[in-house]
Design an enzyme around this catalytic site. Structure first.
Site: not given
Ligand code: BGC
Ligand code: NOJ
Length: 812
Positions: A483
């Protein structure tokens, strides 16, 4: 240091020291009504949706941590204490918290009185039952007072924390006998209320928070309890709570049970009222009648235990290693069920307000629970696919209450569509139910444009085909699985979210090698499915695209020693030796080795060796290396994190299994298992002080080697880590893998293992599997026996005869 121990027979983790390094929690309920509960009785309750239907209030990020919950105060003379230690924090003579499968039992003892509270949500019930048992272990008659406590949330957990100018005037309650009803907003647009009761007459109650605590007191010193006298307050606005006061007399050796029920009711418009302003309590009373005696509550708990016996009997391993067996047989499967229920919405790291059900997350989660509850997996697939767009693109998440997609955390993540192929194929392989592909499924919840689920898979696949970049690799969009790899966002405004800020994809050259690997794996799965359905032309078309992608990856995705990660907006490499920071990433190396890309030419082995050399650490494989040490506007959120945390070189336990599976592709069982043990929580119990989160469930992230405190975990429970580790260990390492025509047995184990036994219930038969390893191999099979007779392959047929079948597999 340890804070408790595993009780495998009862499937419990037993916490013996309440001062855990972080609240260690559990989940109650597994269908509509849910609670989170910590080892000191902190937590909250909601119906279906932690954001829109919050029943009790919780304070996040508070001082002290974990404030607010389902508390009992015991007033014994001048002594005031709580069975879970908090909130009073009176030193207890003994304390124990047992977190089990959807129930938690907290027991405290002080001066010869034991208070034991069993918390659970009975099956098919919109209520949490709390059975409080008080026992007098002393030699004298004891008179004590018990005060219960919960605090109502004004339903919408977001506005509950913000809109005080309104909230302080809306609260309404009704009290009848021992039942306290919370009916805020019921007279206008709500069709629901909540209630909290106890099955005995009470000496008094309180429903106004400030009257109960005193304006300047915390949870640890309620004025009413200190004075030993309820005020019988009726809340009008401000902050409604529910507290009962019961006076209890116990003879020496005597025990008494008190059953508290915290429930939720929905009424039809014309059935809302009993009389003017008096709510219709019929449904609440029906539920209360079901749980008003100890025997009824004990039966309900027995039913819950049976439910879990059944779920956990489908896959069991007996390897002789307790740590492995308990995580595979109990806790990992339990965690998968929890991620099924909550996706990424409500934990002690997710507020329940920010995130609903993720498109990619829910599809991946499905691989971890489809064997347990295939019917609900089926429904979930249809729900997820219903939020997809006609061009195959997706909302990143949807809200469980109305099952509609929303843009709260963005859209345009170009990996999203492919995960639907994983989810659907996993379901069909488990169940053999090809019929699901014919279900008519809407796009963006619009039934007028519904197409078959199979067509949804086609548009999912084609979404990648239609969005290729200059090298022929998939365009990344907002981001891919990671993400935080936001290659089109260029954000310099700290007030905007990386997830939702404008995405400058126009003219962008940003491509993802990870999506490319994912496309090869799930493109093949899709082609295979097409062939099985007799759609050979479609299969050929798909295979062409997949073959081409393999070539493209070898040409533009290979860096000499490993697979590069991506190309940025300008078409420059990311995750290459050419880069100054983040020369190598885990994701593309995981997916390309899982896909076996360039295996014959030795690319997989090289890539896996590079991962071992550069990304492996004492606490797991870090996401990238070297970590980013400054903010790169062209990379986005990934470089916003301090080195070693989260997506910037943290150990992301979610993607470590991709490398484990990659290692099984090249037959390296020793390494796959070495990686597994580094992140598997049961192996980390002894270092709980450092690890911090629960030793019975996986955490999303463990601080990486560049962090201030390597090995410290965060974000336990709600993470794709649960399903991916279960999938890797059960299907690729122990190697028991459902396939369309049977159960494939293809283990990849450490060379020093002598073998293992496992039981798998699959499509109506029970497979008793024994794997033996006389020659110290990792992978490869020399002999298969089914029901005592030699069998020509390691694909064991579907028997579907309700019987047991023995399967013996010899490695060699
Ligand atoms: C986090 C991710 C998460 C994303 C979505 C980011 O700040 O690092 O792990 O999936 O937010 O909320
Ligand atoms: C948490 C999110 O829920 C997931 O969809 C994502 O792939 C990982 N973070 C890595 O960013």
């Amino acid at each position: 240091m340890k804070y408790g121990y595993f009780d495998d027979k009862n499937r419990e983790y037993v916490i013996t020291n309440p001062r855990t390094p972080w609240p260690w929690i559990n989940y109650l309920g597994n269908e509509d009504f849910f609670s989170l509960i910590s080892n000191s009785a902190g937590g909250y309750t909601f119906y279906k949706d932690a954001k829109f239907r919050r029943i009790t209030r919780y304070r996040y990020n508070n001082v002290p941590m974990d404030s607010g919950g389902k508390y009992f105060y015991i007033k014994d003379g001048e002594n005031i204490w709580s069975p879970g230690w908090k909130p009073c924090k009176t030193e207890l003579d003994s304390y124990e918290c047992r977190h089990g499968m959807n129930y938690t039992n907290i027991r405290g003892e002080k001066n010869g009185i034991t208070a034991n509270v069993l918390y659970f949500v009975p099956l098919k019930t919109w209520a949490e039952v709390q059975k409080l048992t008080l026992t007098n272990n002393s030699k004298t008659v004891r008179k004590i007072k018990v005060f219960s406590f919960i605090e109502w949330c004004l339903w919408n957990a977001a506005s509950d924390m913000e809109n005080f100018q309104r909230n302080f005037s809306t609260g309404e309650v009704e009290i009848e006998g021992s039942v306290i009803y919370h009916k805020t907003e019921y007279k206008e647009r709500r069709d629901h209320y909540a209630y909290y009761s106890v099955n005995v007459p009470i000496q008094g109650y309180d429903t106004d928070r400030e009257s109960f605590f005193g304006l300047y007191n915390g949870f640890d010193e309620p004025q009413v309890v200190a004075e030993g006298k309820p005020k019988n307050t009726e809340a009008h606005g401000w902050s409604p709570i529910a507290s009962h006061c019961i006076e209890v007399e116990l003879k020496p050796g005597e025990s008494k049970d008190f059953i508290f029920v915290l429930g939720y009711v929905e009424n039809k418009e014309d059935e809302k009222w009993e009389s003017k302003n008096i709510i219709n309590k019929k449904k609440a009373k029906e539920t209360l009648a079901k749980f008003n005696t100890t025997a009824k509550v004990d039966n309900a708990l027995a039913d819950l235990r049976k439910y879990w016996d059944n779920l956990l009997s489908i896959y069991t391993v007996n390897s002789g290693d307790d740590k492995l067996d308990r995580i595979v047989n109990i806790w990992n499967q339990y965690q998968c069920m929890i991620t099924f229920c909550f996706s990424r919405s409500a934990s002690f790291f997710e507020s329940g307000i920010g995130r609903g059900m993720g498109f990619r997350d829910s599809n991946q989660d499905l691989t971890g629970f489809v064997h347990q509850i295939p019917e609900r997996a089926r429904e979930r697939i249809i729900d997820i696919a219903s939020t997809q767009f006609q061009d195959g693109g997706c909302y990143h998440q949807y809200q469980p209450l109305n099952k509609r997609g929303n843009n709260d955390i963005g859209g345009g993540f170009n990996d999203d569509p492919l995960w639907l192929i994983l989810g659907t194929v996993s379901y069909i392989k488990e169940t053999g139910d090809f019929g699901i592909l014919e279900e008519m499924v809407p796009f963006d919840n619009d039934i007028s444009v519904a197409r078959s689920l199979f067509d949804h898979l086609t548009v999912s696949f084609d979404h990648v085909v239609n969005n290729l970049g200059p090298h022929g690799l998939p365009l990344i969009g907002r981001a891919d699985w990671n993400d935080c790899l936001n290659l089109n966002c260029f954000s310099n405004d700290p007030n905007e979210s990386f997830q939702t800020t404008e995405n400058k994809t126009e003219g962008s050259k940003a491509e993802s090698v990870m999506i490319a690997g994912l496309f090869v794996v799930y493109g093949r799965d899709y082609a295979n499915l097409c062939n099985r359905l007799g759609k050979h032309n479609e299969a050929k078309r798909v295979q062409k695209h997949v073959d081409k992608m393999v070539d493209v990856i070898k040409k533009y995705g290979w860096d000499g020693e490993w697979f590069i990660r991506a190309y940025d907006y300008y078409g420059r490499k990311i995750g290459s030796n050419e880069n100054e920071e983040a020369k190598i990433f885990i994701e593309s190396n995981g997916w390309c080795t899982m896909a076996g890309i360039g295996k014959e030419e030795g690319l997989c082995n090289k890539a896996l060796n590079a991962v071992k050399e550069r990304l492996d650490s004492k606490y797991g494989i870090v996401l990238n290396n070297p970590a980013f040490t400054k903010y790169y506007i062209e990379y986005g959120e990934i470089s916003s994190y301090p080195a070693g945390y989260k997506e910037n070189a943290g150990v992301f336990c979610h993607n470590n299994p991709w490398i484990m599976i990659g290692e099984t592709v090249v037959g390296n069982g020793n390494r796959a298992w070495e990686y597994y043990r580094k992140i598997c929580p049961s192996y980390l119990e002894e270092i709980s002080d450092l690890h911090k989160t629960e030793p019975y469930v996986y955490a999303q992230m463990v601080a990486g080697k560049d962090a201030f405190k390597p090995g410290e975990a965060k974000n336990s429970w709600l993470t794709g880590t649960a399903s991916w580790n279960f999938y890797a260990v059960t299907q690729y390492m122990l190697g028991i893998r459902p396939d369309y025509d049977g159960l494939l047995i293809d283990p990849c184990i450490p060379t020093d293992w002598k073998g293992f036994k496992a039981t798998r219930k699959f499509r109506g038969a029970t497979y008793r599997i024994e794997v033996v390893n006389p020659n110290g191999k990792s992978k490869g099979i020399s002999e298969v026996m089914v029901d005592g007779k030699p069998h020509k392959s390691n694909l064991i047929p579907v028997f579907g005869d309700g019987k047991e079948h023995s399967v013996k597999v010899v490695l060699g």
